[in-house]
Motif scaffolding. Structure first.
Motif, short mmCIF file in Angstrom:
data_model
loop_
_atom_site.label_atom_id
_atom_site.label_comp_id
_atom_site.label_asym_id
_atom_site.label_seq_id
_atom_site.Cartn_x
_atom_site.Cartn_y
_atom_site.Cartn_z
N ARG A 16 0.70 -1.23 -0.03
CA ARG A 16 -0.01 0.05 0.15
C ARG A 16 0.85 1.25 0.02
NH1 ARG A 16 -4.44 -1.89 4.68
NH2 ARG A 16 -4.89 0.33 4.18
N PHE A 17 0.22 2.42 -0.09
CA PHE A 17 0.77 3.61 -0.41
C PHE A 17 2.17 3.69 -1.22
CE2 PHE A 17 3.14 7.37 1.74
CZ PHE A 17 2.12 8.19 1.34
N SER A 18 1.75 3.17 -2.42
CA SER A 18 2.97 3.04 -3.28
C SER A 18 2.68 4.31 -4.12
CB SER A 18 3.07 1.86 -4.18
OG SER A 18 4.00 1.94 -4.90
N VAL A 25 -1.66 7.79 -5.34
CA VAL A 25 -1.52 6.78 -4.25
C VAL A 25 -2.04 5.27 -4.56
CG1 VAL A 25 -1.68 5.96 -1.72
CG2 VAL A 25 -1.12 8.43 -2.48
N THR B 737 -0.94 4.27 5.19
CA THR B 737 -2.24 4.36 4.93
C THR B 737 -2.97 3.38 5.97
OG1 THR B 737 -2.14 2.79 3.19
CG2 THR B 737 -2.13 5.06 2.70
N TYR B 820 8.99 4.56 -4.67
CA TYR B 820 8.07 4.25 -4.08
C TYR B 820 8.42 4.26 -2.22
CZ TYR B 820 9.69 -0.34 -3.31
OH TYR B 820 10.43 -1.45 -3.03
#
Lengths: 263, 844
Positions: A16-18, A25, B737, B820
């Motif tokens: 996640r949060f790539s 996002v 997140t 990333y």
């Protein structure tokens, strides 16, 4: 009637949060199994479809697990607030998402039915009519690698020739909503100006393609080879310098493309 | 509202001012304490408000004044920069005890001359038996004192110091000056009838307001005279002119309304520093500086009498001055805490009382000023709502990226309705600002008592395991024997019973202290700038403010959530563990070698208690240091059953944890938070206001964790408790997140005294445009889910090196990898090295 979201697949990670594999996002789902065997691959544990064991930080870890598209979709939906704010969404990666068409297409379809932006990183190495075509209606963005224009060299470093890939690139460019060409820049393989120019020239010849991403080689995967008991054959190379990347960027821009360093 | 972004450069003056500020060791000055005491001795028998006002006047007429080199905005509480005055009316014993060591101690030394020592000794004789802390103690119930001795909660902040934690109506002083306020008080005095029931106290208060405001005017005029004298002797023509201008400013403000932006800055500063001369309370928060200062800037800009560059320089000067104020703390604190803060929170952006976007030129210039000075003060915050301009978010994110840990981000979409639910009008709620750390209030109308106590939510759970008893003393209630807690609901109810009882005792402590402040230390000067003190004829300490609250903070939500989840799963669902086995394992600190002894626990408790008496909020570095000190003193004995206890911890570690976006655990965390936030709501304070919970220990989680035994979430004894509403350190391993989603599942509305969510980032995670944009999306995505506050710790290279050595402590640290973001500790050693080197090179 069987629900398409019950389609099973094999993945090895959800990240996640790539922020670089598609807009905004994103949540990246890494599918297991790949047609190619790129020497620089930073996810060597992704290549085999089989569930395997890798030593991570001294501990054995099982790589790969089976899930339904619906289960993955629930995970993907959890970051919807961030997609909404950033224009982000789901990105399929791998391994190779074309390796598991039923599962991948089901997942993409589920995402689209939930109004989630979709992208896929792919080698493009699959039959167009029976495989790739199925993905197109559910994909907002193809991120497709063109690693080398010379088929022999391509085969030497990835295990496969490039004719099918180049042909598919032309077809995807015509039929997909959007296609961005990506080039992993690997010293000793494709990091000369001439090699990058050849790829840029090809990319600029594709219909509707305006963007090219140059992804500098990094050693993120190195320790994993050891963890899998495999040899890392690129021990001798180092990541390209910032200056070298800027030079390649300039070279590629000559073909009228918008070129970015990093994905 | 429209705005222009100037991005004005930093002037040379600012660098010089900062350098001068940090050149000398700060010292303790006695002038205030001596003058205060002289005045008190001469006013025995008069009404307290009058005595306070006369003392304030006596101080301001006689305290030494100084204009420092290169200053454009003047006014200092001490002759030497960053030094402190003494406030014996609140407490003094600790300082007297430490006279001989305060100068030579390793951390945060203050020089103190023998002359000052003997003056203060003389002064302290008078105050014996007259302080607020002594009176407050006498008002507390025996059960309360027991609970405090056992470190269930600490109301230390206001017990030993002034209350502070307020934003006054700066705009009013800028507009009508103290002359205008004096006129209001005089008009109110004229309306008083001798037959009024409260005539005596009302008259005394109003007269006290007049005396105090006149004193402030007198004080400014002393600066005007000093500036003129200095101008006459100044050889440098440019500085001479500056001094003349300073003299003109101080002759006009704060007596009258400000005519220019420069005068407004000077007027603001007098208000700010004089409040901190009247009382030692910290968190005197400037609040919405960009709003109340803007009309003056706009007018000057339109009239062509100011350039954006000069405007920026003036703001920067004010920022430097905010760091000129200091507070001396006791040795136990200072040993562990290098550096300190006075928590002057200043906020930019948000919306107008009418609900329009409030961003203006100054909103950006305040961010710019923070980038220019890179100092801890002001505690800089930004308000975010659905119409916040994107450019403003970008500018704020760029500040985050500098690594100063500022700004903190606040969500209008939660805070405004939360304040309305506490009785604020919609207009007032929209006009909120932040006090101290994370506490919202409407400026100029509120006595919020925002930092009233710290309540350790882990301690009541310890008491559940001992039926309320500790070391043979009944500290909590009898919540039942462990063998009677046959279902998870019964267990949870036992915890609730302990919580409710101990919360009641905390209320008793706070109300006792509140009462003592009202009786012994009303603050007529501060009250003159808080509505409706003049109307009601009483100080804000006695209930004069429109809005009255008491906001004590609970912390340890994440630990208790993880603990409850572990107990629910292992004891009641899977039946792998009995409560008594868990109790045994905790008593043996899960078999950890180097087990802490009870002696060590007591030692840690003592240190921490001392610390909490004088300060409420600590920086991460300070905390780490204290913790290391305490931990180093904690030693050893091991038992033969360690393997058994370790196994219990392994089982606990397998249970899902809060912070990973797992609904079952997150909703249990929500219930756990309610055990603190809900019972509090029903209590009232002596000022007629309501209690409201906060969930933000900020950094008290470390010292207070040092007095907490092992907990069922697998946390080792005396280690830090989870910070704010953040997940336990290293337990949120699913990325930012997921962590944010979990935290957003708590009820942030009911914790209307503020919640605090801390996230660690490496600067690389904010690299480039995409880094900034994804960072902003993270904040907005969390806020869309009704989180209230977010702040970011952008870590240094040293932290990363430490993370390589101690990965267990940094499992949620986010770094940016090749394009990333990822958790640092999950990366390979070589990649970690790459990232570390990247920062060394200045990275982004």
């Amino acid at each position: 009637m069987e629900n398409y979201l019950d389609t099973k697949g094999r993945i090895f990670d959800i990240q996640r949060f790539s922020v670089h594999d598609g807009p905004g996002v994103r949540t990246i789902v890494f599918l297991k199994g790949c047609f190619l065997r790129c020497k620089w691959c930073c996810n060597p544990e992704s290549q085999s479809k089989k569930i395997e064991t890798m030593v991570v930080a001294g501990k054995e870890k099982t790589i790969g697990y089976d899930v339904t598209a619906g289960e993955v979709l629930e995970k993907v939906k959890q970051d919807r607030p961030y997609y909404r704010r950033s224009g982000g969404g789901l990105t399929l990666s791998g391994g190779e998402a074309l390796f598991q068409p039923d599962f991948a297409v089901a997942l993409l379809r589920g995402a689209k039915e939930n109004a989630i932006n979709t992208a896929m990183e792919t080698t493009g190495f699959a039959d167009f009519d029976t495989v790739i075509k199925r993905y197109i209606p559910y994909l907002d963005l193809f991120l497709m690698d063109i690693k080398h224009i010379n088929s022999d060299k391509h085969k030497e470093f990835t295990g496969q020739p490039n004719e099918l890939i180049l042909e598919n690139a032309r077809k995807i460019a015509r039929e997909a909503k959007k296609l961005i060409i990506r080039v992993p820049v690997i010293p000793t393989f494709n990091d000369t100006v001439e090699e990058i120019e050849a790829i840029a020239e090809f990319a600029s010849s594709l219909v509707n393609v305006t963007e090219l991403h140059l992804l500098p080689y990094h050693r993120l995967g190195k320790d994993k080879y050891e963890g899998l008991g495999r040899e890392y054959t690129l021990e001798h190379i180092t990541p390209p310098t910032k200056e070298h990347m800027l030079m390649l960027k300039k070279a590629a821009e000559k073909y009228g493309l918008k070129v970015e360093i990093g994905g | 509202m429209s705005y222009t972004i100037y991005d004005a450069p930093k002037s040379e003056r600012i660098g010089k001012l900062i350098k001068a500020l940090y050149e000398k060791k700060p010292r303790i000055e006695s002038s205030r304490a001596v003058l205060l005491t002289e005045s008190y001795k001469s006013t025995e028998g008069e009404p307290t408000n009058i005595r306070r006002a006369k003392a304030f006047r006596h101080i301001l007429e006689n305290i030494p004044i100084v204009i420092r080199d290169n200053e454009l905005v003047v006014g200092s509480t001490t002759v030497q920069p960053r030094s402190c005055q003494v406030f014996p009316e609140f407490s003094f014993e600790w300082l007297e005890k430490e006279f001989e060591t305060v100068e030579t101690r390793s951390a945060d030394p203050f020089s103190i001359s023998s002359e000052v020592k003997s003056e203060l000794r003389e002064v302290f004789k008078y105050w014996k038996g007259r302080t607020t802390s002594e009176l407050a103690t006498s008002y507390m119930s025996p059960e309360t004192l027991v609970a405090m001795e056992h470190n269930i909660f600490t109301p230390g902040n206001y017990f030993y110091n002034g209350v502070g934690h307020v934003t006054v109506n700066y705009g009013k002083v800028l507009k009508i000056g103290y002359k205008g306020i004096i006129e209001e008080a005089k008009a109110a005095l004229e309306k008083c009838r001798i037959s009024d029931s409260d005539y005596v106290t009302r008259k005394a208060f109003l007269e006290a307001v007049i005396i105090s405001c006149e004193a402030a005017i007198t004080y400014a005029k002393r600066y005007a005279r000093l500036a003129l004298e200095m101008a006459q002797e100044e050889a440098d023509a440019k500085r001479k002119l500056e001094l003349v201008l300073i003299a003109q400013n101080c002759a006009n403000v704060p007596e009258n309304g400000a005519r220019t932006f420069y005068e407004a800055c000077q007027s603001f500063w007098f208000v700010q520093m004089l409040i901190q001369t009247e009382s030692s309370g910290h968190s005197i928060s400037p609040g919405r500086f960009d709003q109340y200062m803007y009309p003056y800037f706009k007018k000057d800009l339109e009239a062509g009498v100011i350039t954006p560059e000069f405007g920026q320089e003036l703001i920067d000067c004010v920022w430097v001055k905010l760091n000129d104020l200091n507070k001396c703390r006791d040795e136990a604190s200072a040993e562990g805490f290098a550096g300190y803060s006075v928590f002057q929170n200043l906020i930019a952006g948000g919306q107008t009382p009418e609900g329009m976007d409030a961003t203006n030129d100054l909103s950006f210039m305040t961010i710019q000023a923070t980038m220019h000075v890179l100092l801890p003060q002001p505690s800089f915050s930004v308000r975010v709502w659905n119409k916040t301009p994107h450019e403003f978010m970008v500018k704020a994110a760029e500040l985050t990226r500098t690594g100063v840990g500022l700004p903190a981000y606040y969500n209008d979409e939660v805070i405004i309705p939360a304040l309305v639910s506490r009785g604020l009008t919609l207009q007032d709620a929209r006009d909120y600002n932040i006090i101290g750390c994370v506490e919202p209030q409407k400026s100029g109308k509120t006595e919020g008592w925002h930092d009233a106590a710290f309540f350790n939510m882990c301690r009541p759970l310890e008491l559940v395991f001992s039926n309320g008893e500790e070391n043979g003393v009944q500290v909590g209630v009898k919540s039942g024997k462990l063998t009677d807690l046959t279902t998870f609901d019964k267990f949870f109810d036992a915890y609730k019973a302990q919580m409710e009882y101990l919360i009641e005792l905390m209320v008793n402590a706070d109300n006792a202290i509140d009462q003592a402040h009202g009786e012994r230390c009303p603050l007529p000067f501060l009250s003159s700038m808080i509505e409706d003190c003049i109307g009601r004829g009483k100080s804000s300490q006695e209930g004069g403010a429109v809005y009255n609250f008491t906001g004590p903070q609970g912390f340890g939500v994440a630990n208790m959530a993880d603990a409850m989840q572990a107990i629910k799963t292992l004891v009641y669902e899977e039946k792998k563990l009995k409560l008594c086995e868990l109790k045994d394992a905790m008593a043996h600190n899960f078999g950890k070698e180097g087990n802490a002894t009870e002696d060590a626990k007591d030692l840690a408790a003592k240190v921490v208690k001392k610390i909490m008496e004088t300060t409420s909020v600590l920086s991460e570095a300070q905390i780490a240091e204290v913790y290391n000190q305490v931990a180093s003193k904690v030693s050893v004995p091991t038992t033969g059953d360690n393997a058994k206890y370790k196994k219990v911890k392994e089982m606990i570690d397998e249970v899902p944890k809060f912070g990973n976006d797992i609904p079952e655990v997150d909703l249990l965390a929500r219930e756990v938070a309610y055990t603190y936030t809900r019972p509090l709501e029903k209590y009232k304070n002596p000022r007629g206001g309501q209690y409201q919970a906060g969930l933000y220990p900020v950094s008290a989680n470390v010292p207070l964790g040092a007095q907490t035994g092992a907990t069922p979430d697998g946390r080792y004894a005396y280690t830090p408790v989870a910070d704010g509403v953040s997940p336990s350190a290293g337990k949120d391993v699913s990325g930012p997140t997921a962590s944010a989603n979990s935290v957003s599942k708590l009820d942030h509305f009911i914790a209307s005294n503020g919640t605090l969510f801390n996230m660690k980032f490496h600067p690389s995670a904010l690299e480039g445009i995409s880094g900034i944009e994804s960072f902003i999306s993270l904040i907005l995505g969390y806020f869309d889910q009704k989180g209230s506050h977010m702040q970011f710790n952008v870590v240094s290279k040293e932290t990363l090196l430490d993370a390589q050595k101690h990965p267990e402590k940094y499992q949620s640290l986010v770094v940016r990898v090749a394009g990333y973001s990822a958790l640092f500790t999950t990366l390979s050693k070589s990649l970690q090295d790459d990232i570390i080197n990247r920062t060394e090179q200045g990275g982004f």
